[in-house]
Design a protein around this motif. Structure first.
Motif, PDB file in Angstrom:
ATOM      1  N   ALA A 130       0.827  -1.211   0.000  1.00 17.72           N
ATOM      2  CA  ALA A 130       0.000   0.000   0.000  1.00 17.72           C
ATOM      3  C   ALA A 130       0.859   1.258   0.000  1.00 17.72           C
ATOM      4  N   THR A 131       2.042   1.194   0.636  1.00 22.31           N
ATOM      5  CA  THR A 131       2.905   2.376   0.672  1.00 22.31           C
ATOM      6  C   THR A 131       3.575   2.626  -0.671  1.00 22.31           C
ATOM      7  N   PHE A 132       3.728   1.570  -1.482  1.00 22.68           N
ATOM      8  CA  PHE A 132       4.404   1.711  -2.771  1.00 22.68           C
ATOM      9  C   PHE A 132       3.433   1.923  -3.942  1.00 22.68           C
ATOM     10  N   ALA A 133       2.262   1.310  -3.863  1.00 22.47           N
ATOM     11  CA  ALA A 133       1.347   1.272  -5.004  1.00 22.47           C
ATOM     12  C   ALA A 133       1.005   2.648  -5.580  1.00 22.47           C
ATOM     13  N   PRO A 134       0.769   3.693  -4.749  1.00 19.20           N
ATOM     14  CA  PRO A 134       0.435   5.001  -5.344  1.00 19.20           C
ATOM     15  C   PRO A 134       1.563   5.618  -6.157  1.00 19.20           C
ATOM     16  N   HIS A 135       2.788   5.055  -6.066  1.00 15.61           N
ATOM     17  CA  HIS A 135       3.921   5.598  -6.812  1.00 15.61           C
ATOM     18  C   HIS A 135       4.139   4.893  -8.147  1.00 15.61           C
ATOM     19  N   ILE A 136       3.326   3.892  -8.475  1.00 17.77           N
ATOM     20  CA  ILE A 136       3.489   3.199  -9.756  1.00 17.77           C
ATOM     21  C   ILE A 136       3.288   4.200 -10.889  1.00 17.77           C
ATOM     22  N   GLY A 137       4.204   4.201 -11.840  1.00 16.57           N
ATOM     23  CA  GLY A 137       4.150   5.198 -12.913  1.00 16.57           C
ATOM     24  C   GLY A 137       3.065   4.937 -13.944  1.00 16.57           C
ATOM     25  N   ASN A 138       2.857   3.689 -14.319  1.00 17.41           N
ATOM     26  CA  ASN A 138       1.837   3.340 -15.317  1.00 17.41           C
ATOM     27  C   ASN A 138       0.454   3.615 -14.728  1.00 17.41           C
ATOM     28  N   PRO A 139      -0.301   4.548 -15.292  1.00 18.24           N
ATOM     29  CA  PRO A 139      -1.571   4.939 -14.653  1.00 18.24           C
ATOM     30  C   PRO A 139      -2.590   3.815 -14.570  1.00 18.24           C
ATOM     31  N   ASP A 140      -2.670   2.978 -15.607  1.00 19.53           N
ATOM     32  CA  ASP A 140      -3.644   1.881 -15.575  1.00 19.53           C
ATOM     33  C   ASP A 140      -3.268   0.864 -14.506  1.00 19.53           C
ATOM     34  N   LEU A 141      -1.997   0.475 -14.476  1.00 18.09           N
ATOM     35  CA  LEU A 141      -1.559  -0.490 -13.477  1.00 18.09           C
ATOM     36  C   LEU A 141      -1.680   0.100 -12.083  1.00 18.09           C
ATOM     37  N   ARG A 142      -1.382   1.364 -11.936  1.00 19.58           N
ATOM     38  CA  ARG A 142      -1.479   2.009 -10.614  1.00 19.58           C
ATOM     39  C   ARG A 142      -2.904   1.905 -10.062  1.00 19.58           C
ATOM     40  N   ARG A 143      -3.871   2.227 -10.886  1.00 17.21           N
ATOM     41  CA  ARG A 143      -5.257   2.191 -10.411  1.00 17.21           C
ATOM     42  C   ARG A 143      -5.696   0.759 -10.090  1.00 17.21           C
ATOM     43  N   ILE A 144      -5.251  -0.201 -10.903  1.00 15.11           N
ATOM     44  CA  ILE A 144      -5.611  -1.604 -10.667  1.00 15.11           C
ATOM     45  C   ILE A 144      -5.020  -2.094  -9.346  1.00 15.11           C
TER      46      ILE A 144
END
Length: 505
Positions: A130-144
Motif C-alpha cells: 500500500a505504501t508503494f502502489a500510489p507511486h506506480i508510474g503506469n496509470p492503468d496499473l497504478r489504479r488496478i
C-alpha cells in the motif's frame, strides 16, 4: 522436528511493553504498524481487477522497485553504478531473525492476538504494498493495484477491527484519481484512514520534449521535479482536500526521500536512509503551508509518518524566524529602492581606500548596479510577489501556529528521543502534535514487545513527562482520528471507555 521454541513459550515470556501498559490509566494507540501482504492472495485480487496481464505487470513493477527507487542497481556493475549514479535501494528491511514477529505482521489473526503483548490497544496498519502502489508510474496499473490492495486489506482485517484498521492507499497523480479512490475506499470498503503519496515525480517538460522517455530512459529517470501538491503544482488539488474533509478522513503520508539530491549514495543504504522520511515530509508540509492549503482547509489533518519530530520543530521555528525577517512589511528592509545612494557613496569615499585602492570613486548607482554583491540583491521584483507568506494568510506571528499546529501530526518512532523537541513549548512557543508511530514490522523494530517500553524510557530519564507520554501515545493519536471522525473508534476495544479527550494545553 524443529528445535525452535513454540509460540506458547513466547507467550510466557514477560513483555516489557505490556508491563508498562499495565501501569497506565489510558489506552495506547499505535499509528504505524507495517504488515506484509501474502502475495499469492493479493495477486488474486489484482487479477480480479485487471486480469492475468496485470499480475505480470505487477510482478515486473515489484522487480523494478516501482520506479520511484528502482532496483536496477542490483543488475549493474560498480562501474555502471558510478556512471549512472544509481542509488543503492533498501535491503534486508524485515525482522527475519525474529520469526515470530515476521509471521505476526503477515498474519492478521496472529497480529490481533499479539498486539496487546506489545502494550498496544489499537493500531493503524500500513501494508507494505500500500505504501508503494500510489507511486506506480503506469496509470492503468497504478489504479488496478491500488484498488486491489484496498479491497484485499479491507477484507483481510475486517474481522479484527476492534484492534486493527488498515489505511487505504490513495494515488494522487491527479486530484480526480485521488477523489475516485478515496470515495470508493470510504463509502464502499469502509476504510477510515488514508495514505497519500507525499509527492509525485513529474517529468521536466523541457527535458522530456528534447529527450523522449522511450529513447532516453536514463534522462527520464533523473529529469524530474517533485510535485508536492500545495505549491507550484500542475493541478489544483483543492477538490481533493475538500473531499477528504467532507468524508471526515485523515490523510497520512509515508513517502521516501531516498534518491533525492544528496541521498544518492551508490554504496551506502544508511547514508541514503537517515533523514529521508523527514525530507519528504518537510517538503509536503511546507507546500501545504505556503500554498495556503491549511488556510483554506483548517479542518484538514495530515499525519507525516516515520520522520520523527525534530524536523517538525525545526520547520516551525524556521517559519517563525523567516516570517519575522521577510514578511510583507519587513521585506522592505531589503528593497534596493531604499538605499540612500548619496550616503553610500559618501561612506565609500571616507572609508573605502582599502577596497578602492586609488581607483575613481563609483557613485551610488554603480555600487548597487553590480559593484556590491550579486546583482539579484538589487534587481526589481514583481510587487505582487514580495510576500512569500501571502498565500498562507500570515498577518501576525500567531497565524503561523494557527495554520501549522492543528493541521499536522508527526509520527515518532518508539526509540526516537527527538520527540521531546515537539513538546518544548518554551523554546518553540507552541506544542506540536507528535504522535506514536512504532514502525513495527520493519528493521527499526527487532522485537515488537519492546516498543512501548523503548518510548517509556524517555519518561524514566526525564526527557518526557508523564503528560507528554500520554499525549504521544494516546491524546494526540486519538485527537488526530476522532477529532476528524467522532466514530473512528466506534466498536473498537476501548469504544465507550473515553467520553472526551481534551487536547493538551
Amino acid at each position: 522436528m524443529s528445535n525452535s521454541p513454540s509460540y506458547s513459550a513466547y507467550q510466557k515470556k514477560q513483555s516489557p511493553s505490556w508491563a508498562i501498559r499495565e501501569q497506565l490509566d489510558h489506552p495506547v494507540i499505535d499509528t504505524d504498524v507495517h504488515t506484509i501482504e501474502y502475495t499469492p492472495l493479493l495477486e488474486e485480487y489484482i487479477a480480479e481487477e485487471g486480469g492475468a496481464a496485470s499480475v505480470e505487470q505487477f510482478r515486473a513493477a515489484i522487480a523494478r522497485g516501482f520506479g520511484y527507487l528502482g532496483n536496477a542497481w542490483y543488475d549493474q556493475s560498480w562501474d555502471e553504478r558510478r556512471a549512472k549514479r544509481s542509488t543503492r535501494p533498501p535491503w534486508w528491511a524485515l525482522p527475519t531473525k525474529n520469526t515470530l514477529d515476521l509471521a505476526t505482521v503477515s498474519l492478521p489473526a496472529l497480529l490481533h492476538e499479539r498486539i496487546q503483548e506489545a502494550g498496544i490497544d489499537f493500531a493503524v496498519l500500513y501494508p507494505n504494498i500500500a505504501t508503494f502502489a500510489p507511486h506506480i508510474g503506469n496509470p492503468d496499473l497504478r489504479r488496478i493495484v491500488v484498488r486491489a490492495v484496498n479491497r484485499f486489506n479491507a477484507d483481510l482485517f475486517r474481522n479484527y477491527s476492534d484492534r486493527l484498521t488498515p489505511v487505504a492507499a490513495i494515488p494522487l497523480h491527479t486530484p480526480e484519481e485521488g477523489i475516485a479512490e478515496l470515495e470508493y475506499a470510504v463509502k464502499e470498503l469502509g476504510l477510515k484512514a488514508a495514505l497519500i503519496p507525499g509527492y509525485v515525480n513529474r517529468p521536466i517538460k523541457a527535458l522530456a520534449d528534447k529527450y523522449p522517455r522511450d529513447q532516453h530512459p536514463d534522462v527520464a529517470q533523473n529529469g524530474f521535479w517533485v510535485d508536492t501538491y500545495g505549491l507550484d503544482s500542475e493541478h489544483d488539488y483543492d477538490p481533493f482536500w475538500a473531499k477528504a474533509v467532507e468524508l471526515k478522513v485523515v490523510l497520512t503520508t509515508h513517502s521516501a526521500g531516498m534518491g533525492w539530491t544528496a541521498r544518492r549514495s551508490i554504496s551506502n543504504y544508511m547514508y541514503n536512509h537517515i533523514g529521508h522520511f523527514a525530507d519528504a515530509s518537510h517538503a509536503l508540509a511546507k507546500a501545504l503551508f505556503f500554498g495556503g492549503v491549511t488556510r483554506r482547509f483548517p479542518d484538514l489533518r495530515v499525519g507525516l509518518l516515520e520522520g520523527g519530530a525534530a524536523w517538525a520543530a525545526n520547520l516551525f521555528a524556521d517559519l517563525v524566524g523567516h516570517w519575522e525577517k521577510r514578511n510583507g512589511r519587513a521585506i522592505e528592509n531589503y528593497n534596493p529602492a531604499s538605499v540612500d545612494k548619496a550616503l553610500l557613496a559618501e561612506l565609500f569615499e571616507r572609508y573605502g581606500s582599502d577596497v578602492l585602492r586609488g581607483k575613481s570613486l563609483v557613485d551610488g548607482d554603480a555600487l548597487i548596479g553590480g559593484a556590491l554583491g550579486r546583482a539579484n540583491n538589487f534587481r526589481a521584483q514583481d510587487p505582487d510577489r514580495l510576500d512569500d507568506f501571502a498565500a498562507a494568510g500570515i498577518e501576525k506571528v500567531e497565524d503561523i501556529a494557527a495554520r501549522f499546529v492543528p493541521n499536522f501530526y508527526f509520527g515518532a518512532e518508539a526509540d526516537d528521543p527527538t520527540v521531546a523537541f515537539a513538546f518544548n513549548e518554551k523554546a518553540l512557543g507552541a506544542r506540536l502534535n507528535a504522535f506514536w508511530a512504532s514502525d513495527s514490522g520493519h528493521w527499526d523494530v527487532p522485537d515488537l514487545t519492546e516498543v512501548l517500553a523503548d518510548t517509556y524510557r524517555l519518561v524514566q530519564n526525564g526527557a518526557l513527562s508523564e503528560q507528554d507520554f500520554r499525549d504521544l501515545v494516546y491524546t494526540h493519536p486519538y485527537n488526530f482520528y476522532a477529532g476528524t471522525n467522532p466514530d473512528f473508534f466506534k466498536g473498537t476495544a476501548f469504544d465507550g471507555g473515553v467520553k472526551k479527550v481534551k487536547r493538551a494545553a
